[in-house]
Motif scaffolding. Structure first.
Motif, PDB file in Angstrom:
ATOM      1  N   LEU A 187       0.819  -1.203   0.000  1.00  0.00           N
ATOM      2  CA  LEU A 187       0.000   0.000   0.000  1.00  0.00           C
ATOM      3  C   LEU A 187       0.857   1.259   0.000  1.00  0.00           C
ATOM      4  O   LEU A 187       0.510   2.264  -0.634  1.00  0.00           O
ATOM      5  CB  LEU A 187      -0.933  -0.013   1.206  1.00  0.00           C
ATOM      6  N   PHE A 188       1.985   1.207   0.684  1.00  0.00           N
ATOM      7  CA  PHE A 188       2.913   2.347   0.709  1.00  0.00           C
ATOM      8  C   PHE A 188       3.465   2.623  -0.686  1.00  0.00           C
ATOM      9  O   PHE A 188       3.521   3.773  -1.134  1.00  0.00           O
ATOM     10  CB  PHE A 188       4.053   2.039   1.694  1.00  0.00           C
ATOM     11  N   LEU A 189       3.841   1.578  -1.417  1.00  0.00           N
ATOM     12  CA  LEU A 189       4.393   1.768  -2.755  1.00  0.00           C
ATOM     13  C   LEU A 189       3.316   2.186  -3.751  1.00  0.00           C
ATOM     14  O   LEU A 189       3.580   2.978  -4.655  1.00  0.00           O
ATOM     15  CB  LEU A 189       5.089   0.488  -3.225  1.00  0.00           C
ATOM     16  N   VAL A 190       2.112   1.648  -3.612  1.00  0.00           N
ATOM     17  CA  VAL A 190       1.009   2.094  -4.471  1.00  0.00           C
ATOM     18  C   VAL A 190       0.762   3.587  -4.247  1.00  0.00           C
ATOM     19  O   VAL A 190       0.593   4.363  -5.195  1.00  0.00           O
ATOM     20  CB  VAL A 190      -0.273   1.284  -4.186  1.00  0.00           C
ATOM     21  N   PHE A 191       0.740   3.991  -2.983  1.00  0.00           N
ATOM     22  CA  PHE A 191       0.539   5.399  -2.670  1.00  0.00           C
ATOM     23  C   PHE A 191       1.655   6.247  -3.265  1.00  0.00           C
ATOM     24  O   PHE A 191       1.396   7.314  -3.860  1.00  0.00           O
ATOM     25  CB  PHE A 191       0.485   5.601  -1.156  1.00  0.00           C
ATOM     26  N   ASN A 192       2.889   5.809  -3.110  1.00  0.00           N
ATOM     27  CA  ASN A 192       4.017   6.581  -3.630  1.00  0.00           C
ATOM     28  C   ASN A 192       3.947   6.740  -5.139  1.00  0.00           C
ATOM     29  O   ASN A 192       4.277   7.795  -5.686  1.00  0.00           O
ATOM     30  CB  ASN A 192       5.336   5.921  -3.235  1.00  0.00           C
ATOM     31  N   GLU A 193       3.545   5.678  -5.835  1.00  0.00           N
ATOM     32  CA  GLU A 193       3.426   5.767  -7.290  1.00  0.00           C
ATOM     33  C   GLU A 193       2.352   6.775  -7.678  1.00  0.00           C
ATOM     34  O   GLU A 193       2.492   7.481  -8.684  1.00  0.00           O
ATOM     35  CB  GLU A 193       3.106   4.390  -7.878  1.00  0.00           C
ATOM     36  N   GLY A 194       1.299   6.853  -6.881  1.00  0.00           N
ATOM     37  CA  GLY A 194       0.267   7.837  -7.165  1.00  0.00           C
ATOM     38  C   GLY A 194       0.687   9.249  -6.810  1.00  0.00           C
ATOM     39  O   GLY A 194       0.374  10.206  -7.518  1.00  0.00           O
ATOM     40  N   TYR A 195       1.437   9.388  -5.717  1.00  0.00           N
ATOM     41  CA  TYR A 195       1.835  10.713  -5.252  1.00  0.00           C
ATOM     42  C   TYR A 195       2.855  11.365  -6.180  1.00  0.00           C
ATOM     43  O   TYR A 195       2.847  12.581  -6.368  1.00  0.00           O
ATOM     44  CB  TYR A 195       2.404  10.602  -3.842  1.00  0.00           C
ATOM     45  N   LEU A 255      -7.832   1.392   1.175  1.00  0.00           N
ATOM     46  CA  LEU A 255      -7.463   0.040   1.583  1.00  0.00           C
ATOM     47  C   LEU A 255      -6.773   0.033   2.945  1.00  0.00           C
ATOM     48  O   LEU A 255      -6.957  -0.898   3.739  1.00  0.00           O
ATOM     49  CB  LEU A 255      -6.560  -0.587   0.518  1.00  0.00           C
ATOM     50  N   THR A 256      -5.973   1.063   3.223  1.00  0.00           N
ATOM     51  CA  THR A 256      -5.331   1.142   4.538  1.00  0.00           C
ATOM     52  C   THR A 256      -6.372   1.322   5.635  1.00  0.00           C
ATOM     53  O   THR A 256      -6.240   0.780   6.735  1.00  0.00           O
ATOM     54  CB  THR A 256      -4.312   2.294   4.568  1.00  0.00           C
ATOM     55  N   ARG A 257      -7.417   2.060   5.342  1.00  0.00           N
ATOM     56  CA  ARG A 257      -8.503   2.185   6.321  1.00  0.00           C
ATOM     57  C   ARG A 257      -9.155   0.821   6.577  1.00  0.00           C
ATOM     58  O   ARG A 257      -9.527   0.499   7.713  1.00  0.00           O
ATOM     59  CB  ARG A 257      -9.548   3.185   5.826  1.00  0.00           C
ATOM     60  N   LEU A 258      -9.317   0.027   5.524  1.00  0.00           N
ATOM     61  CA  LEU A 258      -9.894  -1.312   5.700  1.00  0.00           C
ATOM     62  C   LEU A 258      -8.989  -2.178   6.575  1.00  0.00           C
ATOM     63  O   LEU A 258      -9.469  -2.924   7.438  1.00  0.00           O
ATOM     64  CB  LEU A 258     -10.093  -1.974   4.338  1.00  0.00           C
ATOM     65  N   ILE A 259      -7.670  -2.096   6.337  1.00  0.00           N
ATOM     66  CA  ILE A 259      -6.736  -2.878   7.150  1.00  0.00           C
ATOM     67  C   ILE A 259      -6.787  -2.390   8.600  1.00  0.00           C
ATOM     68  O   ILE A 259      -6.727  -3.195   9.540  1.00  0.00           O
ATOM     69  CB  ILE A 259      -5.307  -2.752   6.593  1.00  0.00           C
ATOM     70  N   ARG A 260      -6.901  -1.102   8.781  1.00  0.00           N
ATOM     71  CA  ARG A 260      -6.995  -0.580  10.155  1.00  0.00           C
ATOM     72  C   ARG A 260      -8.244  -1.092  10.857  1.00  0.00           C
ATOM     73  O   ARG A 260      -8.227  -1.345  12.075  1.00  0.00           O
ATOM     74  CB  ARG A 260      -6.974   0.950  10.129  1.00  0.00           C
ATOM     75  N   ALA A 261      -9.344  -1.266  10.111  1.00  0.00           N
ATOM     76  CA  ALA A 261     -10.556  -1.817  10.716  1.00  0.00           C
ATOM     77  C   ALA A 261     -10.329  -3.260  11.156  1.00  0.00           C
ATOM     78  O   ALA A 261     -10.901  -3.710  12.163  1.00  0.00           O
ATOM     79  CB  ALA A 261     -11.712  -1.741   9.725  1.00  0.00           C
ATOM     80  N   LEU A 262      -9.491  -3.996  10.405  1.00  0.00           N
ATOM     81  CA  LEU A 262      -9.167  -5.372  10.776  1.00  0.00           C
ATOM     82  C   LEU A 262      -8.199  -5.433  11.955  1.00  0.00           C
ATOM     83  O   LEU A 262      -8.280  -6.328  12.792  1.00  0.00           O
ATOM     84  CB  LEU A 262      -8.546  -6.107   9.585  1.00  0.00           C
TER      85      LEU A 262
END
Length: 411
Positions: free
Chosen positions: A186-194, A215-222
């Motif tokens: 998720l960090f690398l996906v975000f970086n590619e977008g940023y 997706l990070t919010r979903l993982i945080r819910a888990l």
């Protein structure tokens, strides 16, 4: 770009991972899922300009990809049970896209992040299958050749298939073993977008940053008690808050010291700061912070300063000193040197940067950082050469424009 081309581009951004996830869950084969999805999008490129964009592009793509997958399984005819399954599954009714979409995507993320795979293979495979990034983009993120990355992804898919890894969200007790790989993805996906690495994409891709945050919010819910999940979410929010100020009207990257801080998203900054404060309180209670939590804290310092001159660089340097003990990578060392330049001066920073050349010779940010330090030291000829190298390596058009302007301002 025509309206139809724009619709296809949006569909790829929005639907790629959903289509792949649905097919992977149905057929249990990542190769089938990826190739069928690619064929469906290729068909859209051929048919939509003539037939028009369908009312529900996602349903059209999923249905088309499903038929492509069935046709491929029939052609290969490797296993009788799959052949029978394909006959039974053939149905012209568009599949229901509501309801379990998020669960499908999470299944695919956790499947690709299985501990049976090496960490780099997990990240690369998930970037391809879930993030929808192309192999060249993933290769640039890892600073490796495209052919090497292609082999890595192929081997990872083969291992998942051979091991019979189930396409499901793992049980709660299994999540901690996989979450580090998921966060890295998720960090690398975000970086590619940023800051997109390719020359043929928008400099900033909000579709990727928004999806990584979702997706990070979903993982945080888990995993609500996981400090690194909270740290990564805070890091993304504080970084995303600056997105609209990062590219000028003429398409040039705007560096942090030149950005209009009034254009930053105050709501995202407030949420990010709240998460950072929660993690700082946990650290004070003995819960040692991880990599993402420290990076979030660094960004919290940046976004707390109303003006670049108010930035507490000593605090940022102290946080980098803490981070480098956790992650002694050359990228972290390079970023730390930027803080060193503000605290101890460009000469000290340059002495820290130069030894990194052996590992970062093909990384444009290394040469851009070095060029700026040389400029500040008045060594214009050397600075110009470093800018030239950074420009040659940079793929992002906005960043290239920024580096070119900085080079041309040298005396």
């Amino acid at each position: 770009m025509s309206d139809v081309e724009a619709a296809i581009t949006r569909a790829h951004h929005d639907e790629w991972a959903r289509v792949v996830a649905a097919l992977a869950r149905r057929f249990g084969d990542l190769d089938v899922a990826e190739e069928a999805a690619a064929e469906a999008f290729a068909t859209a490129v051929e048919r939509w300009p003539a037939d028009g964009v369908p009312p529900n592009p996602g349903a059209w793509l999923t249905t088309t990809a499903n038929h492509k997958a069935i046709d491929r399984i029939r052609r290969e005819n490797k296993r009788d049970d799959k052949h029978k399954e394909a006959r039974m599954l053939r149905d012209d009714t568009p599949p229901e896209l509501l309801g379990g979409i998020d669960d499908d995507r999470l299944r695919l993320i956790f499947t690709c992040s299985h501990p049976a795979l090496a960490m780099e293979a997990r990240v690369a495979l998930t970037l391809r299958m879930v993030g929808g990034l192309k192999v060249p983009e993933i290769a640039r993120a890892f600073l490796v050749r495209e052919t090497a990355m292609e082999r890595r992804i192929t081997r990872a898919k083969a291992k998942i298939k051979a091991a019979g890894v189930p396409y499901r969200v793992p049980a709660a007790e299994d999540l901690p073993a996989r979450v580090s790989g998921v966060l890295a993805v998720l960090f690398l996906v975000f970086n590619e977008g940023y800051l997109a690495t390719g020359p043929d994409t928008d400099p900033v891709r909000h579709d990727l940053t928004a999806e990584a945050i979702r997706l990070t919010r979903l993982i945080r819910a888990l995993l609500p008690r996981d400090g690194e999940v909270a740290g990564l979410l805070a890091l993304m929010l504080l970084t995303e808050a600056r997105r609209t100020a990062r590219v000028s009207a003429n398409g040039e990257l705007v560096a942090l010291d030149e950005q209009d801080r009034g254009a930053w998203d105050a709501a995202l900054i407030a949420e990010g700061h709240r998460l950072v404060r929660e993690r700082l309180a946990a650290a004070a209670a003995g819960d040692a912070p991880g990599r993402y939590q420290i990076l979030a804290a660094i960004n919290a310092v940046h976004t707390s300063a109303p003006d670049i001159r108010d930035t507490d660089w000593s605090q940022i340097l102290a946080l980098y000193d803490q981070l480098v003990r956790l992650d002694p990578s050359p990228i972290i060392a390079l970023n730390r040197a930027i803080a060193v330049a503000e605290v101890d001066g460009p000469q000290v920073a340059l002495a820290a940067v130069d030894p990194l050349e052996q590992t970062l010779a093909d990384y444009h940010a290394y040469h851009a950082t070095r060029a700026d330090l040389l400029r500040r030291l008045g060594r214009s000829l050397q600075s110009r050469a470093a800018y030239d190298r950074a420009i040659a390596l940079a793929g992002n058009t906005a960043e290239t424009a920024y580096l070119t302007r900085r080079r041309d301002q040298l005396r």
